[in-house]
Design an enzyme around this catalytic site. Sequence first.
Site, short mmCIF file in Angstrom:
data_model
loop_
_atom_site.label_atom_id
_atom_site.label_comp_id
_atom_site.label_asym_id
_atom_site.label_seq_id
_atom_site.Cartn_x
_atom_site.Cartn_y
_atom_site.Cartn_z
N TYR A 155 15.71 13.17 -6.30
CA TYR A 155 17.21 12.53 -6.72
C TYR A 155 18.46 13.37 -6.16
O TYR A 155 19.14 12.86 -5.72
CB TYR A 155 17.16 12.92 -8.19
CG TYR A 155 18.49 12.51 -9.02
CD1 TYR A 155 18.62 11.13 -8.93
CD2 TYR A 155 19.23 13.10 -9.68
CE1 TYR A 155 19.60 10.35 -9.78
CE2 TYR A 155 20.45 12.64 -10.39
CZ TYR A 155 20.54 11.19 -10.41
OH TYR A 155 21.77 10.75 -10.83
N GLU B 65 18.74 15.31 -3.42
CA GLU B 65 18.85 14.87 -1.78
C GLU B 65 19.11 13.45 -1.63
O GLU B 65 19.87 13.20 -0.53
CB GLU B 65 17.45 15.52 -1.14
CG GLU B 65 17.38 17.09 -1.20
CD GLU B 65 18.64 17.70 -0.49
OE1 GLU B 65 18.95 17.58 0.77
OE2 GLU B 65 19.27 18.61 -1.21
#
Length: 319
Positions: free
Chosen positions: A151, A153
């Site tokens: 989430y 990155e």
Amino acid sequence: MISPRGYNKRILVTGGAGFLGSHLCERLLAAGNDVLCVDNFFTGSRSNVAHLLPNPHFELMRHDVTFPLYVEVDEIYNLACPASPVHYQHDPVQTTKTSVIGAINMLGLAKRLGARIMQASTSEIYGDPAVHPQPEEYWGNVNTIGPRACYDEGKRCAETLFFDYHRQHKLSIKVIRIFNTYGPRMHPNDGRVVSNFIIQALKGEPITIYGDGLQTRSFCYADDLIDGFIRFMATPADVTGPINLGNPGEFTMLELAEKVIRLTGSSSRIEHRPLPQDDPKQRRPDIAKARSLLEWEPKVPLDEGLTRTIDYFKTRFFA
């Protein structure tokens, strides 16, 4: 909100049947726009937008943004992505695809149409912050290979794509970093702290706090956040963001648990469990930019917002 073509805008909301998406669809319809709500219903629910279906200016489409979408719209709000750890860690590869490939598909659509597009980014891009509160200039402290990275990155890469499309293709973009938000239509099993505490309190179960409970969060009521969305989308093209949207009021998990117990009249006790990996110890937005550029700040006090949210859960799940 009249489009350059002389009629009300046609607006696409991806993730429109989700918690925030449904509130946004509602607000856009109330302003007289045509709204196309797109959702794959992984975390969104038809029940969140069922009351909008009779409106002739509302359309609901089942679609996954990791596949191209061919529609004609004037503006795009890209909210599609599971946003709670329970849901985004369920299928982390798909979460990354939704953030990255979904962004590419929606940016491609916006480029073809010459449409303005907003990205719902997240305070999670700051990771476990070493700077407090977090200004937009802070680059973050993120574990790129941890269980939350799909989430964190994914959203960071989506921001990169948005600004590269802006620089390379002159696309009109808006990027919002959303801090903890709560309110009616939260998913009851999303693992977020507000919904967790309310459900546990209403059931009379122990309220689970991870770690010592002294880690802090800020909580913004959904109506306030959506107001920020609308204000930001209406700003001049040179206002791209990223802009933090959230409530700068800061509370420990223990304080939140005690408020929920008091407001529900629950007999629940507090139970401590080990802190999950990479869980941020503090999170609070610096909203100076939102105040100056959008003339925006949250208005709903935590007690009032919690009361409204508790009433929703009581009616929806405990009636």
